[in-house]
Design a protein around this motif. Sequence first.
Motif, PDB file in Angstrom:
ATOM      1  N   LYS A  72       0.832  -1.205   0.000  1.00  0.00           N
ATOM      2  CA  LYS A  72       0.000   0.000   0.000  1.00  0.00           C
ATOM      3  C   LYS A  72       0.869   1.257   0.000  1.00  0.00           C
ATOM      4  CE  LYS A  72      -1.604   1.345   3.833  1.00  0.00           C
ATOM      5  NZ  LYS A  72      -0.776   2.594   3.772  1.00  0.00           N
ATOM      6  N   PRO A  73       0.487   2.269  -0.765  1.00  0.00           N
ATOM      7  CA  PRO A  73       1.243   3.522  -0.734  1.00  0.00           C
ATOM      8  C   PRO A  73       1.175   4.190   0.630  1.00  0.00           C
ATOM      9  CG  PRO A  73      -0.793   3.793  -1.969  1.00  0.00           C
ATOM     10  CD  PRO A  73      -0.647   2.325  -1.704  1.00  0.00           C
ATOM     11  N   VAL A  74       2.092   5.105   0.867  1.00  0.00           N
ATOM     12  CA  VAL A  74       2.147   5.844   2.130  1.00  0.00           C
ATOM     13  C   VAL A  74       2.233   7.333   1.818  1.00  0.00           C
ATOM     14  CG1 VAL A  74       3.474   6.303   4.228  1.00  0.00           C
ATOM     15  CG2 VAL A  74       3.276   3.953   3.362  1.00  0.00           C
ATOM     16  N   TYR A  75       1.274   8.098   2.350  1.00  0.00           N
ATOM     17  CA  TYR A  75       1.324   9.551   2.216  1.00  0.00           C
ATOM     18  C   TYR A  75       1.945  10.119   3.480  1.00  0.00           C
ATOM     19  CZ  TYR A  75      -0.065  14.423   1.754  1.00  0.00           C
ATOM     20  OH  TYR A  75      -0.040  15.795   1.671  1.00  0.00           O
ATOM     21  N   ASN A  76       3.042  10.842   3.307  1.00  0.00           N
ATOM     22  CA  ASN A  76       3.768  11.414   4.428  1.00  0.00           C
ATOM     23  C   ASN A  76       3.172  12.776   4.768  1.00  0.00           C
ATOM     24  OD1 ASN A  76       5.747  12.728   6.089  1.00  0.00           O
ATOM     25  ND2 ASN A  76       7.289  11.293   5.328  1.00  0.00           N
ATOM     26  N   HIS A  77       2.485  12.862   5.917  1.00  0.00           N
ATOM     27  CA  HIS A  77       1.829  14.115   6.296  1.00  0.00           C
ATOM     28  C   HIS A  77       2.828  15.189   6.711  1.00  0.00           C
ATOM     29  CE1 HIS A  77      -1.809  11.559   6.569  1.00  0.00           C
ATOM     30  NE2 HIS A  77      -2.424  12.673   6.272  1.00  0.00           N
ATOM     31  N   VAL A  78       4.055  14.786   7.008  1.00  0.00           N
ATOM     32  CA  VAL A  78       5.078  15.764   7.402  1.00  0.00           C
ATOM     33  C   VAL A  78       5.645  16.453   6.168  1.00  0.00           C
ATOM     34  CG1 VAL A  78       7.300  16.094   8.536  1.00  0.00           C
ATOM     35  CG2 VAL A  78       5.639  14.486   9.495  1.00  0.00           C
ATOM     36  N   THR A  79       6.048  15.670   5.179  1.00  0.00           N
ATOM     37  CA  THR A  79       6.649  16.230   3.968  1.00  0.00           C
ATOM     38  C   THR A  79       5.619  16.572   2.902  1.00  0.00           C
ATOM     39  OG1 THR A  79       6.962  14.063   2.918  1.00  0.00           O
ATOM     40  CG2 THR A  79       8.708  14.847   4.407  1.00  0.00           C
ATOM     41  N   GLY A  80       4.423  15.963   3.003  1.00  0.00           N
ATOM     42  CA  GLY A  80       3.419  16.170   1.973  1.00  0.00           C
ATOM     43  C   GLY A  80       3.701  15.399   0.707  1.00  0.00           C
ATOM     44  N   ARG A  81       4.592  14.396   0.803  1.00  0.00           N
ATOM     45  CA  ARG A  81       4.973  13.611  -0.365  1.00  0.00           C
ATOM     46  C   ARG A  81       4.532  12.164  -0.207  1.00  0.00           C
ATOM     47  NH1 ARG A  81      10.786  16.150  -0.043  1.00  0.00           N
ATOM     48  NH2 ARG A  81      10.476  18.114  -1.159  1.00  0.00           N
ATOM     49  N   LEU A  82       4.614  11.425  -1.312  1.00  0.00           N
ATOM     50  CA  LEU A  82       4.293  10.004  -1.308  1.00  0.00           C
ATOM     51  C   LEU A  82       5.563   9.211  -1.044  1.00  0.00           C
ATOM     52  CD1 LEU A  82       1.989  10.085  -4.440  1.00  0.00           C
ATOM     53  CD2 LEU A  82       1.247   9.817  -2.081  1.00  0.00           C
ATOM     54  N   ASP A  83       5.568   8.457   0.053  1.00  0.00           N
ATOM     55  CA  ASP A  83       6.713   7.626   0.413  1.00  0.00           C
ATOM     56  C   ASP A  83       6.607   6.250  -0.257  1.00  0.00           C
ATOM     57  OD1 ASP A  83       7.753   9.624   1.935  1.00  0.00           O
ATOM     58  OD2 ASP A  83       7.211   8.744   3.876  1.00  0.00           O
ATOM     59  N   PRO A  84       7.673   5.448  -0.213  1.00  0.00           N
ATOM     60  CA  PRO A  84       7.593   4.074  -0.727  1.00  0.00           C
ATOM     61  C   PRO A  84       6.494   3.293  -0.003  1.00  0.00           C
ATOM     62  CG  PRO A  84       9.872   4.695  -0.379  1.00  0.00           C
ATOM     63  CD  PRO A  84       9.041   5.791   0.214  1.00  0.00           C
ATOM     64  N   PRO A  85       5.910   2.307  -0.665  1.00  0.00           N
ATOM     65  CA  PRO A  85       4.779   1.579  -0.075  1.00  0.00           C
ATOM     66  C   PRO A  85       5.185   0.672   1.083  1.00  0.00           C
ATOM     67  CG  PRO A  85       5.400   0.611  -2.168  1.00  0.00           C
ATOM     68  CD  PRO A  85       6.200   1.853  -2.033  1.00  0.00           C
ATOM     69  N   GLU A  86       4.184   0.241   1.833  1.00  0.00           N
ATOM     70  CA  GLU A  86       4.397  -0.666   2.949  1.00  0.00           C
ATOM     71  C   GLU A  86       3.537  -1.906   2.760  1.00  0.00           C
ATOM     72  OE1 GLU A  86       3.131   1.347   6.498  1.00  0.00           O
ATOM     73  OE2 GLU A  86       1.090   1.648   5.767  1.00  0.00           O
ATOM     74  N   LEU A  87       3.989  -3.004   3.322  1.00  0.00           N
ATOM     75  CA  LEU A  87       3.285  -4.269   3.194  1.00  0.00           C
ATOM     76  C   LEU A  87       2.136  -4.352   4.201  1.00  0.00           C
ATOM     77  CD1 LEU A  87       3.326  -7.087   1.792  1.00  0.00           C
ATOM     78  CD2 LEU A  87       4.664  -7.870   3.734  1.00  0.00           C
ATOM     79  N   ILE A  88       0.949  -4.660   3.735  1.00  0.00           N
ATOM     80  CA  ILE A  88      -0.228  -4.824   4.590  1.00  0.00           C
ATOM     81  C   ILE A  88      -0.786  -6.223   4.381  1.00  0.00           C
ATOM     82  CG2 ILE A  88      -2.538  -3.994   5.162  1.00  0.00           C
ATOM     83  CD1 ILE A  88      -0.335  -2.016   5.822  1.00  0.00           C
ATOM     84  N   ARG A  89      -0.912  -6.974   5.451  1.00  0.00           N
ATOM     85  CA  ARG A  89      -1.465  -8.318   5.384  1.00  0.00           C
ATOM     86  C   ARG A  89      -2.946  -8.300   5.751  1.00  0.00           C
ATOM     87  NH1 ARG A  89       3.082 -11.136   9.067  1.00  0.00           N
ATOM     88  NH2 ARG A  89       3.056  -9.048   9.982  1.00  0.00           N
ATOM     89  N   PRO A  90      -3.720  -9.212   5.229  1.00  0.00           N
ATOM     90  CA  PRO A  90      -5.167  -9.228   5.526  1.00  0.00           C
ATOM     91  C   PRO A  90      -5.430  -9.547   6.996  1.00  0.00           C
ATOM     92  CG  PRO A  90      -4.536 -11.161   4.244  1.00  0.00           C
ATOM     93  CD  PRO A  90      -3.345 -10.272   4.265  1.00  0.00           C
ATOM     94  N   PRO A  91      -6.138  -8.677   7.717  1.00  0.00           N
ATOM     95  CA  PRO A  91      -6.468  -8.915   9.123  1.00  0.00           C
ATOM     96  C   PRO A  91      -7.832  -9.586   9.258  1.00  0.00           C
ATOM     97  CG  PRO A  91      -7.088  -6.710   8.557  1.00  0.00           C
ATOM     98  CD  PRO A  91      -6.586  -7.352   7.279  1.00  0.00           C
ATOM     99  N   ASN A  92      -8.249  -9.822  10.484  1.00  0.00           N
ATOM    100  CA  ASN A  92      -9.616 -10.280  10.720  1.00  0.00           C
ATOM    101  C   ASN A  92     -10.611  -9.157  10.400  1.00  0.00           C
ATOM    102  OD1 ASN A  92      -8.572 -12.687  11.616  1.00  0.00           O
ATOM    103  ND2 ASN A  92      -8.846 -12.244  13.785  1.00  0.00           N
TER     104      ASN A  92
END
Length: 411
Positions: free
Chosen positions: A150-170
Amino acid sequence: MSVCSLYPALRVTMPWSCSESHLGSCRKQLMFCVSRTTARRRASTGVSCSADTRTVVIGLAADSGCGKSTFMRRLTSALGGVAEPPRGCDAYSNTLVGDATTVICLDDYHALDREGRKEKGVTALDPKANNFDLMYEQVRALKSGVAVEKPVYNHVTGRLDPPELIRPPNILFIEGLHPLFDPRIRSLLDLSIYLDISNEVKFAWKIQRDMAERGESLESIKASIKARKSDFDMYIDPQKQYADVIIEVLPTRLIPDKSATEVLRVRLVMREGVKHFTPVYLFDEGSTISWTPCGGKLSCSYPGIRFFYGPDTYFSDEASVLEMDGRFDRLDELIYVESHLSNLSTKYYGEVTQQMLKHADFPGSNDGTGLFQTIVGLKVRQLYEQIIAGDGSHGLKREQLRRRCLRLSPV
């Protein structure tokens, strides 16, 4: 027979490059349980944890500064855990991960960064500034048991950071400005919630938050609210027509001064006929009741407390409404109110009061915002349990396979 195999998560074309080293600490922890017959077929695009996976998806919509973060903390607590940023991932992650839940902030699906929005003259509320195709694809994947980057929006810089891995939860919570905007995403939701904060209260809250926490001036806050209002009216506010549960926060009616916002009137609007959600009622289901609690059993200073319950309509749909106007002085006395409410989805007597006392320092803990958020959290827990029970033994099988994967996971 099921075996545990390690595969990459579902990859989606992004408008930026992804550093392998950035995701390495997250990816190496990803272990999927798949059947031997489907492992090879799924390896190229991502895999389901098992055929028995069932991720329940809850959408929470609200404007900025309307208490979504506090609501999420109450919800995850009611579900039996504390949600924290993903381990080993970026410090600016907006995601929260708990034992059974994952909370995704939909700001991460901004298609334009802060500078890009300025160049095009749009706000983050404008659909053109958001990637709904990617949002839908990834929520659908997670609901199906497939991990995503999933992409990551950095609220500090206002830029798009590299994505992070999200696994399916309950249980997957998607919260933000647009969870109910796209009909494709709405179709994935098992329950939809809207926080409807009146303009007077929203203004007071934003001043309190932005001046105290962000150091902004009163003039800049007023300008920001004015700049966003037309987009809010056009794109955010209409989403409440699609919500199953609406929490309205309004100025009190107990004080003659209509501008007073230190005391709140909060309404819990519950649409009738929502699957796995039974509306809460006061005293007698289906009746219309106005109740001022006994002053000897519930301490409250001026202007007092008043409850209301009754049937209503919401965008032409039948609904039940529970309302609280005023605030508590002593949270431990909430048990008196709790004992007069039914369909709370509690597991034991006094659970609502215990949850409120547990988070007494949260904003809204002495009024209807905290009370109704807590109740909705317990209703979400029951909704999840009923959905899993309807899936037969799937929940048990999933837990067994998850534990097997953990035993075989590489260190």
